[in-house]
Write an enzyme that holds these catalytic residues in place. Structure first.
Site, mmCIF file in Angstrom:
data_model
loop_
_atom_site.group_PDB
_atom_site.id
_atom_site.type_symbol
_atom_site.label_atom_id
_atom_site.label_comp_id
_atom_site.label_asym_id
_atom_site.label_seq_id
_atom_site.Cartn_x
_atom_site.Cartn_y
_atom_site.Cartn_z
ATOM 1 N N CYS A 1 2.621 6.327 -1.571
ATOM 2 C CA CYS A 1 2.796 6.414 -3.016
ATOM 3 C C CYS A 1 4.237 6.044 -3.355
ATOM 4 C CB CYS A 1 2.500 7.844 -3.463
ATOM 5 S SG CYS A 1 2.673 8.085 -5.228
ATOM 6 N N HIS B 1 -6.696 7.116 -6.178
ATOM 7 C CA HIS B 1 -5.299 7.551 -6.019
ATOM 8 C C HIS B 1 -4.571 7.501 -7.373
ATOM 9 C CE1 HIS B 1 -1.316 7.609 -3.761
ATOM 10 N NE2 HIS B 1 -0.967 7.218 -4.980
ATOM 11 N N GLU B 2 -4.740 6.385 -8.097
ATOM 12 C CA GLU B 2 -4.064 6.248 -9.392
ATOM 13 C C GLU B 2 -4.638 7.230 -10.414
ATOM 14 O OE1 GLU B 2 -1.356 4.694 -9.419
ATOM 15 O OE2 GLU B 2 -1.740 3.840 -7.450
ATOM 16 N N HIS C 1 -3.138 10.509 -10.302
ATOM 17 C CA HIS C 1 -1.841 10.595 -10.992
ATOM 18 C C HIS C 1 -2.003 11.022 -12.454
ATOM 19 C CE1 HIS C 1 1.201 9.380 -8.146
ATOM 20 N NE2 HIS C 1 0.547 8.283 -7.812
#
Ligand code: NI
Length: 196
Positions: free
Chosen positions: A105, A147-148, A151
């Site tokens: 990341c 993953h994004e 966030h």
């Protein structure tokens, strides 16, 4: 314009991000700046909280993977052409048996760990023109989106590690949040506590 990437430890990375509307100020410029920032740091994804904005916006561009020998030619062709902007995204479904993939990341430099996630997702989102899409993704592309997406939910990949792994990287994470790290792109570190 390249924006500084927010480092691990900043509270903005822990907020559940808010939806935005078409009228969000200077959205086109913001998306352009996020792309420039991501490419400048050789990233394949970047979420708005990582540049300090708690809004539901992230971008993905898998082109750097097209060079990677570890993938088949067919995969590389897909990666070369996969570019998306995800606004107000909502994962509707995740399916399949969890598989491990080594994640990193831009907010957590020099930490890479295997993370388990389900292989297939259904996601509803708006593109940069605010057109709504519902799409199914799998494999690496699903992985990057997950993953994004984390966030914008205030979740980091390090949250998903075993308690043993978490203990092992604790010192590294503390150093990142203190700015004790060498990194070749612009970063913003959480303010260090001042001694009274
Ligand atoms: Ni990330």
């Amino acid at each position: 314009m390249i924006l500084p990437i927010v480092a691990y430890g900043d509270p903005v990375l822990r907020k559940k991000a808010e939806n935005i509307t078409k009228d969000y100020p200077n959205l086109d410029t913001l998306i352009e700046n996020m792309k420039e920032t991501m490419y400048g740091a050789y990233g394949i994804g970047l979420a708005a909280p990582q540049i300090g904005l708690p809004i539901r916006l992230f971008i993905v561009d898998t082109a750097p993977f097209a060079e990677d020998e570890g993938f088949t030619e067919e995969e590389r062709e897909i990666f070369e052409n996969f570019q998306r902007t995800f606004i107000n995204a909502e994962i509707l479904d995740e399916e399949g048996d969890e598989w491990a993939f080594n994640e990193g990341c831009l907010s957590i430099p020099d930490v890479r760990e295997d993370v388990f996630r389900q292989p297939k997702i259904t996601i509803k989102y708006q593109d940069e023109n605010f057109k709504t899409h519902t799409e199914v993704f799998d494999g690496i592309i699903a992985r990057i989106i997950q993953h994004e997406y984390d966030h914008i939910e205030g979740v980091l990949f390090t949250d998903k590690l075993s308690s043993l792994k978490k203990r092992l990287i604790k010192g590294k994470l503390a150093n990142i949040s203190k700015g004790k790290i060498r990194v070749d792109y612009k970063m913003r570190f959480p303010a260090m506590k001042k001694k009274r």
